[in-house]
Design a protein around this motif. Structure first.
Motif, PDB file in Angstrom:
ATOM      1  N   GLY A 167     -33.641 -63.297 -22.126  1.00 58.67           N
ATOM      2  CA  GLY A 167     -34.930 -62.794 -21.660  1.00 58.67           C
ATOM      3  C   GLY A 167     -35.681 -63.751 -20.766  1.00 58.67           C
ATOM      4  O   GLY A 167     -35.141 -64.759 -20.308  1.00 58.67           O
ATOM      5  N   THR A 199     -44.559 -65.587 -17.070  1.00 60.06           N
ATOM      6  CA  THR A 199     -45.463 -66.565 -16.467  1.00 60.06           C
ATOM      7  C   THR A 199     -45.472 -66.408 -14.949  1.00 60.06           C
ATOM      8  O   THR A 199     -45.866 -67.316 -14.240  1.00 60.06           O
ATOM      9  N   HIS A 257     -33.485 -66.787 -11.230  1.00 60.80           N
ATOM     10  CA  HIS A 257     -33.196 -65.905 -12.356  1.00 60.80           C
ATOM     11  C   HIS A 257     -31.981 -65.032 -12.071  1.00 60.80           C
ATOM     12  O   HIS A 257     -31.159 -64.788 -12.936  1.00 60.80           O
ATOM     13  N   SER A 309     -29.077 -65.786 -14.556  1.00 63.04           N
ATOM     14  CA  SER A 309     -28.985 -64.955 -15.755  1.00 63.04           C
ATOM     15  C   SER A 309     -28.937 -63.450 -15.483  1.00 63.04           C
ATOM     16  O   SER A 309     -28.128 -62.739 -16.065  1.00 63.04           O
ATOM     17  N   GLU A 312     -40.015 -79.971 -19.082  1.00 61.74           N
ATOM     18  CA  GLU A 312     -41.100 -79.004 -18.874  1.00 61.74           C
ATOM     19  C   GLU A 312     -42.469 -79.677 -18.996  1.00 61.74           C
ATOM     20  O   GLU A 312     -43.383 -79.377 -18.229  1.00 61.74           O
ATOM     21  N   PRO A 336     -26.878 -65.085 -22.178  1.00 65.62           N
ATOM     22  CA  PRO A 336     -26.782 -65.497 -20.766  1.00 65.62           C
ATOM     23  C   PRO A 336     -28.070 -66.188 -20.301  1.00 65.62           C
ATOM     24  O   PRO A 336     -29.134 -65.578 -20.304  1.00 65.62           O
ATOM     25  N   GLU A 356     -28.851 -73.050 -16.734  1.00 61.22           N
ATOM     26  CA  GLU A 356     -28.436 -74.319 -17.343  1.00 61.22           C
ATOM     27  C   GLU A 356     -29.565 -75.002 -18.117  1.00 61.22           C
ATOM     28  O   GLU A 356     -29.341 -75.603 -19.165  1.00 61.22           O
ATOM     29  N   ASP A 357     -30.798 -74.892 -17.592  1.00 59.64           N
ATOM     30  CA  ASP A 357     -31.911 -75.596 -18.243  1.00 59.64           C
ATOM     31  C   ASP A 357     -32.127 -75.114 -19.679  1.00 59.64           C
ATOM     32  O   ASP A 357     -32.656 -75.846 -20.500  1.00 59.64           O
ATOM     33  N   GLN A 358     -31.710 -73.877 -19.947  1.00 58.78           N
ATOM     34  CA  GLN A 358     -31.962 -73.337 -21.286  1.00 58.78           C
ATOM     35  C   GLN A 358     -30.853 -73.648 -22.284  1.00 58.78           C
ATOM     36  O   GLN A 358     -31.001 -73.403 -23.478  1.00 58.78           O
ATOM     37  N   VAL A 364     -24.575 -69.632 -10.564  1.00 63.33           N
ATOM     38  CA  VAL A 364     -25.202 -70.877 -10.129  1.00 63.33           C
ATOM     39  C   VAL A 364     -26.030 -71.366 -11.326  1.00 63.33           C
ATOM     40  O   VAL A 364     -26.946 -70.690 -11.770  1.00 63.33           O
ATOM     41  N   ALA A 365     -25.648 -72.519 -11.844  1.00 62.80           N
ATOM     42  CA  ALA A 365     -26.255 -72.983 -13.097  1.00 62.80           C
ATOM     43  C   ALA A 365     -27.743 -73.298 -12.922  1.00 62.80           C
ATOM     44  O   ALA A 365     -28.549 -73.064 -13.813  1.00 62.80           O
ATOM     45  N   ARG A 366     -28.071 -73.843 -11.743  1.00 59.78           N
ATOM     46  CA  ARG A 366     -29.449 -74.303 -11.542  1.00 59.78           C
ATOM     47  C   ARG A 366     -29.743 -74.221 -10.047  1.00 59.78           C
ATOM     48  O   ARG A 366     -29.352 -75.100  -9.292  1.00 59.78           O
ATOM     49  N   LYS A 414     -35.925 -77.456  -9.815  1.00 51.68           N
ATOM     50  CA  LYS A 414     -35.283 -76.172 -10.068  1.00 51.68           C
ATOM     51  C   LYS A 414     -36.251 -75.076  -9.625  1.00 51.68           C
ATOM     52  O   LYS A 414     -37.471 -75.201  -9.803  1.00 51.68           O
ATOM     53  N   SER A 453     -38.560 -72.230  -9.886  1.00 48.31           N
ATOM     54  CA  SER A 453     -39.263 -71.899 -11.119  1.00 48.31           C
ATOM     55  C   SER A 453     -40.493 -71.078 -10.777  1.00 48.31           C
ATOM     56  O   SER A 453     -41.178 -71.370  -9.805  1.00 48.31           O
ATOM     57  N   LYS A 454     -40.736 -70.053 -11.575  1.00 47.14           N
ATOM     58  CA  LYS A 454     -41.833 -69.159 -11.196  1.00 47.14           C
ATOM     59  C   LYS A 454     -43.195 -69.825 -11.309  1.00 47.14           C
ATOM     60  O   LYS A 454     -44.140 -69.377 -10.708  1.00 47.14           O
TER      61      LYS A 454
HETATM   62  P1  ATP Z   1     -41.232 -71.167 -16.066  1.00 54.25           P
HETATM   63  O1  ATP Z   1     -41.551 -72.006 -14.885  1.00 54.25           O
HETATM   64  O2  ATP Z   1     -42.403 -70.382 -16.587  1.00 54.25           O
HETATM   65  O3  ATP Z   1     -40.491 -71.925 -17.148  1.00 54.25           O
HETATM   66  P2  ATP Z   1     -38.740 -70.164 -15.106  1.00 54.25           P
HETATM   67  O4  ATP Z   1     -38.712 -69.804 -13.670  1.00 54.25           O
HETATM   68  O5  ATP Z   1     -38.092 -71.424 -15.570  1.00 54.25           O
HETATM   69  O6  ATP Z   1     -40.247 -70.072 -15.542  1.00 54.25           O
HETATM   70  P3  ATP Z   1     -37.868 -68.763 -17.475  1.00 54.25           P
HETATM   71  O7  ATP Z   1     -38.550 -67.506 -17.909  1.00 54.25           O
HETATM   72  O8  ATP Z   1     -38.200 -70.042 -18.172  1.00 54.25           O
HETATM   73  O9  ATP Z   1     -38.134 -68.950 -15.915  1.00 54.25           O
HETATM   74  O10 ATP Z   1     -36.293 -68.562 -17.470  1.00 54.25           O
HETATM   75  C1  ATP Z   1     -35.654 -67.299 -17.596  1.00 54.25           C
HETATM   76  C2  ATP Z   1     -34.150 -67.477 -17.442  1.00 54.25           C
HETATM   77  O11 ATP Z   1     -33.805 -67.762 -16.092  1.00 54.25           O
HETATM   78  C3  ATP Z   1     -33.583 -68.642 -18.239  1.00 54.25           C
HETATM   79  O12 ATP Z   1     -32.320 -68.267 -18.731  1.00 54.25           O
HETATM   80  C4  ATP Z   1     -33.462 -69.742 -17.240  1.00 54.25           C
HETATM   81  O13 ATP Z   1     -32.461 -70.686 -17.589  1.00 54.25           O
HETATM   82  C5  ATP Z   1     -33.064 -68.979 -15.988  1.00 54.25           C
HETATM   83  N1  ATP Z   1     -33.510 -69.700 -14.799  1.00 54.25           N
HETATM   84  C6  ATP Z   1     -34.800 -69.951 -14.450  1.00 54.25           C
HETATM   85  N2  ATP Z   1     -34.847 -70.647 -13.303  1.00 54.25           N
HETATM   86  C7  ATP Z   1     -33.552 -70.825 -12.895  1.00 54.25           C
HETATM   87  C8  ATP Z   1     -32.932 -71.464 -11.760  1.00 54.25           C
HETATM   88  N3  ATP Z   1     -33.662 -72.037 -10.826  1.00 54.25           N
HETATM   89  N4  ATP Z   1     -31.577 -71.464 -11.663  1.00 54.25           N
HETATM   90  C9  ATP Z   1     -30.822 -70.864 -12.626  1.00 54.25           C
HETATM   91  N5  ATP Z   1     -31.346 -70.239 -13.712  1.00 54.25           N
HETATM   92  C10 ATP Z   1     -32.679 -70.214 -13.855  1.00 54.25           C
END
Ligand code: ATP
Ligand code: MG
Length: 365
Positions: A19, A23, A30, A34, A124, A158, A161-163, A210-212, A221, A223-224
């Motif tokens: 999921g 945010t 994403h 995933s 984080e 699924p 990588e960060d998770q 793509v892991a990251r 990375k 990130s939203k």
């Molecule tokens: P936030 O900044 O609020 O943490 P986020 O962009 O990291 O947001 P999440 O909701 O934390 O998004 O992550 C949702 C899913 O998407 C997780 O499985 C995360 O590993 C994956 N994901 C998020 N950003 C990336 C990225 N840049 N590359 C690969 N996977 C990502």
């Protein structure tokens, strides 16, 4: 050995749980990390897709309107990218009380220092500039995430990588629960936990293509919440502008470039023609008359082709009418999600000798 999933899932399929936190909106990170796997595996697995709206409050307790907006927008993005609500269950975390209850029980089985040492949590805290002022709830989310996952007893998660660092404590706590309350021998192989009488399969993380994915800042990375994302809703113009700002440090078209720089991560992630990728890599490495600007436009065109059909599907969910359609889907899915979650909670409490049976759950019915 019987298929461990078959006693869990009425469909007979193993389960997926994964999921997003509301945010912000969903982005290309994403997708490659995933979403793409979710869409690909939707029929092979019984899929539960969770909106972690409670966890959004760990960093944004003062922004309830934003969290609500983002919750609905993310579900629109889900449907737009192919996560079909007729073939999966959407889970709105705050409507599933069993998750919060299981969080408490699991919190007793996880050492405090283990949670605080989690590298993703540390990153984080830094990137979100939370300093020492983060809420008590913030580290709690790592325990909550174990409950989000385990309450659906999935085999596969699924994630980007960060998770992965968050999946590990989840696997540990799943083993510990079954050892402590179900009499499972600690020497048991992960794959045999359920057949040995354990409650939870030991779930595995599955990282995407793509892991990251790196953000358009070329540093963090994507990130939203970091203002470095290309969103699934972005137009061609926006995509081009954002990619245009990607810094490579290269000055001229005949300067040999580094094919491991952030621009080439995008080339490999989004140009789906292997021959063209190889050609671009060769020309770039040799400084053979190829400008960054040209490559950026080519990548933007490929991304636009990927996002076009998503934009079209999303058009059915515009505005307040669209919000109402989403709420209707959530109402129906919440009933299903609660049934699955309460079955696990019932079994967990039974194992913990908490089966007083005074409060009724939807399971055993
Ligand atoms: P936030 O900044 O609020 O943490 P986020 O962009 O990291 O947001 P999440 O909701 O934390 O998004 O992550 C949702 C899913 O998407 C997780 O499985 C995360 O590993 C994956 N994901 C998020 N950003 C990336 C990225 N840049 N590359 C690969 N996977 C990502
Ligand atoms: Mg994140």
């Amino acid at each position: 050995m019987t298929d461990p999933a078959s006693h869990i899932s009425p469909s007979g399929k193993p389960r997926i749980l994964t999921g997003d936190t509301p945010t912000g909106q969903l982005h290309l990170g994403h997708w490659v990390g995933s979403l793409e796997n979710r869409v690909r595996l939707i029929d092979e697995y019984e899929c539960f897709f969770l909106i972690a709206n409670m966890h959004a409050f760990t960093t944004r307790a003062d922004k309830p309107d934003g969290i609500r907006r983002s919750t609905l927008d993310i579900i629109k993005d889900w449907i737009a990218c192919g996560m079909d609500p007729d073939r999966s269950t959407f889970v709105l975390q705050t409507e599933i009380p069993a998750i919060a209850e299981l969080t408490w029980y699991l919190a007793m089985l996880l050492p405090f220092n283990r949670v605080m040492r989690n590298p993703t949590l540390k990153t984080e805290l830094e990137t979100k500039e939370l300093g020492d002022n983060y809420s008590f709830g913030f580290p709690m989310y790592t325990v909550g995430q174990c409950a989000d996952i385990l309450i659906f007893r999935p085999e596969l998660v699924p994630v980007g990588e960060d998770q992965l660092a968050h999946i590990e404590p989840c696997r540990e706590v799943a083993r510990r629960f079954s050892q402590t309350y179900c009499g499972v021998d600690p020497q048991t192989e992960d794959a045999d936990y359920v057949s040995a009488g354990g409650l939870f399969p030991i779930p595995e993380g599955k990282v995407g293509r793509v892991a990251r994915l790196i953000g358009t800042d070329g540093v963090n990375k994507m990130s939203k919440s970091l203002n470095n994302a290309i969103f699934l809703t972005d137009t061609f113009k926006q995509i081009k502008k954002k990619l245009g700002g990607l810094y490579t440090g290269r000055q001229t078209m005949d300067e040999p470039g580094d094919i491991n720089n952030s621009l080439f991560q995008y080339v490999r992630a989004f140009i789906d023609d292997a021959g063209r990728v190889a050609e671009l890599e060769k020309k770039y490495a040799e400084g053979d008359n190829i400008g960054d600007g040209h490559i950026k436009v080519e990548v933007a065109e490929h991304i636009d082709r990927l996002l076009g059909p998503m934009r079209a599907r999303r058009a059915d969910f515009e505005g307040e009418k669209g919000d109402e359609k989403i709420l209707q889907i959530l109402r129906e899915h919440t009933r299903r999600a609660n049934e699955a979650a309460e079955e696990t909670l019932y079994l967990a409490k039974q194992a913990m000798r908490l089966d007083f049976g005074i409060r009724e759950l939807s399971f055993p019915g």
